[in-house]
Enzyme design. Structure first.
Site, short mmCIF file in Angstrom:
data_model
loop_
_atom_site.label_atom_id
_atom_site.label_comp_id
_atom_site.label_asym_id
_atom_site.label_seq_id
_atom_site.Cartn_x
_atom_site.Cartn_y
_atom_site.Cartn_z
N ARG A 24 0.25 10.33 0.40
CA ARG A 24 0.45 11.44 1.35
C ARG A 24 1.69 12.25 1.04
NH1 ARG A 24 -1.35 7.75 6.01
NH2 ARG A 24 0.82 7.20 6.36
N GLU B 49 0.86 -1.19 0.00
CA GLU B 49 0.00 0.00 0.00
C GLU B 49 0.89 1.24 0.00
OE1 GLU B 49 -2.72 0.29 3.35
OE2 GLU B 49 -2.73 2.46 3.17
N LYS C 256 -10.88 -1.81 6.74
CA LYS C 256 -9.68 -1.45 7.49
C LYS C 256 -10.17 -0.92 8.85
CE LYS C 256 -6.06 2.13 7.38
NZ LYS C 256 -4.95 2.65 6.58
C1 3PG Z 1 -1.80 4.07 7.81
O1 3PG Z 1 -1.86 5.01 7.03
O2 3PG Z 1 -2.43 3.03 7.63
C2 3PG Z 1 -0.98 4.23 9.03
O3 3PG Z 1 -0.26 5.42 8.99
C3 3PG Z 1 -0.06 3.11 9.34
O4 3PG Z 1 0.12 3.13 10.71
P1 3PG Z 1 1.48 2.71 11.41
O5 3PG Z 1 2.52 3.67 10.91
O6 3PG Z 1 1.22 2.84 12.88
O7 3PG Z 1 1.80 1.30 11.00
#
Ligand code: 3PG
Length: 212
Positions: free
Chosen positions: A44, A40, A128
């Site tokens: 951003r 994924e 999710k």
């Molecule tokens: C996302 O966008 O799904 C999160 O930023 C991932 O979260 P994490 O950095 O705590 O794994």
């Protein structure tokens, strides 16, 4: 492949925030080599769309998705870049309608039972759960199992190699997502072998007995 087939390919989906397009392909290669083919790319950063395109072109074994899709415009950008699935941290009626129209495999995000019910009414059964760690974590997932029978989750946000197994053991968790397999400092320094090793450890995480 539908979203169930995609999320069934590996126990963990790396969430990748890519600042330099040049990092995209070696990063994807390391993760795929370590056993995590489903990636994924979070939309951003200014580099994100180009990163999706580069990986699609150069790493055929990767199943590339786009994350942090907030609206129809970004959904279109992701599809045009070649993303095979999408992920969002939450969902609006407009985004849900656009996903349906596009027919793109998609993991919409929820944080509450009502949000899960609303998306269920719109036909989404694989969601999710975000941000998992701070929105109730394992306790939330255990509690919603009986009332939300038939709904499965990909918890993301606060998942690590240490706590992932406990999430994956739950019958309503299909896979987990997270950035721990590609720490920013390792990506910035091009430490691809170490990232491959993190991916290998994540790829060997076991899912619960409810999974095939
Ligand atoms: C996302 O966008 O799904 C999160 O930023 C991932 O979260 P994490 O950095 O705590 O794994």
């Amino acid at each position: 492949m539908d979203i169930a087939a995609i999320t069934g390919l590996a126990p963990a989906i790396p969430v990748l925030t890519i600042d330099r397009v040049a990092d995209a392909v070696p990063l994807a290669r390391a993760l795929v080599k370590g056993g995590l083919p489903v990636l994924e790319i979070a939309l951003r950063t200014p580099a994100a769309v180009e990163a999706v395109k580069s990986i699609v072109a150069a790493v055929p074994d990767a199943i590339v998705g786009a994350g942090t899709i907030l609206n129809e415009r970004q959904l279109g950008e992701a599809r045009e870049a070649g993303a095979r699935f999408g992920v969002s941290p939450g969902c609006t009626d407009a985004l849900a309608a656009a996903i349906k129209t596009a027919g793109m495999p998609f993991l919409p995000g929820v944080q509450t039972v009502s949000e899960a019910l609303t998306l269920g009414e719109q036909g989404f059964r694989l969601l999710k759960f975000f941000p998992a760690g701070s929105a109730g974590g394992l306790g939330w997932l255990k509690a919603v199992g009986p009332p939300l029978a038939g709904v499965k989750f990909c918890p993301t946000g606060g998942i690590s190699q240490e706590n992932a197994a406990a999430y994956l053991a739950l019958p309503n968790v299909t896979c987990v997502g997270g950035s721990w397999v590609a720490p920013g400092a390792m990506v910035a320094a091009g430490r691809w072998l170490e990232i491959e090793q993190l991916a290998r450890a994540a790829a060997t995480l076991k899912r619960g007995s409810a999974h095939p």
